[in-house]
Design a protein around this motif. Structure first.
Motif, short mmCIF file in Angstrom:
data_model
loop_
_atom_site.label_atom_id
_atom_site.label_comp_id
_atom_site.label_asym_id
_atom_site.label_seq_id
_atom_site.Cartn_x
_atom_site.Cartn_y
_atom_site.Cartn_z
N THR A 187 0.84 -1.19 0.00
CA THR A 187 0.00 0.00 0.00
C THR A 187 0.88 1.24 0.00
O THR A 187 1.52 1.55 1.01
CB THR A 187 -0.93 0.03 1.22
OG1 THR A 187 -1.77 -1.11 1.21
CG2 THR A 187 -1.80 1.29 1.20
N PRO A 188 0.93 1.97 -1.11
CA PRO A 188 1.68 3.23 -1.15
C PRO A 188 0.84 4.36 -0.56
O PRO A 188 -0.40 4.30 -0.54
CB PRO A 188 1.93 3.45 -2.64
CG PRO A 188 0.76 2.77 -3.30
CD PRO A 188 0.35 1.62 -2.41
N SER A 189 1.51 5.40 -0.07
CA SER A 189 0.80 6.56 0.45
C SER A 189 1.61 7.81 0.19
O SER A 189 2.85 7.76 0.07
CB SER A 189 0.54 6.40 1.96
OG SER A 189 1.75 6.53 2.69
N ASP A 190 0.93 8.93 0.12
CA ASP A 190 1.60 10.22 -0.02
C ASP A 190 0.59 11.33 0.27
O ASP A 190 -0.57 11.22 -0.14
CB ASP A 190 2.18 10.40 -1.43
CG ASP A 190 3.33 11.40 -1.46
OD1 ASP A 190 4.50 10.96 -1.55
OD2 ASP A 190 3.06 12.62 -1.34
N PRO A 191 1.01 12.39 0.94
CA PRO A 191 0.08 13.49 1.21
C PRO A 191 -0.19 14.36 -0.01
O PRO A 191 -1.16 15.12 -0.01
CB PRO A 191 0.78 14.30 2.31
CG PRO A 191 2.24 14.02 2.10
CD PRO A 191 2.31 12.60 1.62
N SER A 192 0.63 14.24 -1.05
CA SER A 192 0.51 15.11 -2.22
C SER A 192 -0.48 14.54 -3.24
O SER A 192 -0.32 13.40 -3.70
CB SER A 192 1.88 15.25 -2.89
OG SER A 192 1.76 15.74 -4.21
#
Length: 212
Positions: free
Chosen positions: A65-70
């Motif tokens: 599961t990848p994540s990023d705030p952008s």
């Protein structure tokens, strides 16, 4: 998306980074050796998503599961993911380590964070460790960090010193972190440094394990 890389945009909106292309192989070698054969992995600050696709493809037993705030980064991750169509690669999360409301609730077997803590304030490192403490609940749970660090007993490579200067010129709260401080922040959350691996271009991979 916070990055110091030269980024190009592909026709489908995916972002491509030459630095990612260079470091994927060496990072994957360490991941193969130390990640569990099966389980859930959460990638923090996944950026363009190229790493997520490469690692999920190479490690099919793991649910990645990848994540990023952008939003820009998540759009790129989604574009790479759609093209790869991997059953073990999930949609990107809008996770910001500085916003606890965005943190996932379920436990994971591993957290992976590549090239984030020097391109963020120290508060982000503290928050990352708290997130690791909350999600790596099983003994042996693994936090993997990659990037350049300062070490008390080793001179800073000239390229890393110049990089540190460029980071601080862009944002005074950024910069290479002292390894001892990172280790202490991890220890406060029940994580112990179990491996320090030298990597290309004066980077390190650090592996922390849940000890209780």
């Amino acid at each position: 998306m916070q990055t110091m890389d030269t980024i190009s945009t592909l026709p489908d909106g995916a972002l491509a980074s030459p630095a990612v292309a260079r470091n994927t192989g060496p990072i994957l070698e360490v991941l193969r050796a130390h990640l569990p054969a099966r389980g859930a992995v959460l990638e923090i600050a996944a950026g363009s998503g190229e790493h997520a696709v490469a690692f999920a493809r190479a490690l099919p037993g793991l649910d990645w599961t990848p994540s990023d705030p952008s939003p820009e980064a998540r759009a790129s991750i989604a574009a790479w993911s759609e093209a790869a169509a991997l059953p073990n690669l999930t949609a990107p999360l809008a996770l910001d380590v500085l916003d606890k409301a965005t943190w996932p609730q379920g436990p994971v077997q591993a957290l992976v964070c590549i090239n984030m803590i020097h391109i963020s304030p120290w508060s982000a490192t503290d928050a990352l460790m708290r997130l690791a403490g909350q999600t790596l609940v099983q003994p042996g749970g693994l936090l993997i960090l990659y990037g350049p660090f300062r070490e008390a007993d080793a001179p800073l490579a000239p390229s890393n010193a110049a990089f540190d200067d460029s980071l601080k010129a862009r944002d005074p709260s950024w910069g290479l972190r002292d390894l001892d401080a990172v280790v202490e922040a991890a220890r406060a959350e029940g994580l112990r440094l179990t491996l320090r691996r030298e990597m290309p271009a004066n980077n390190l991979m650090l592996l922390f394990r849940r000890i209780s």
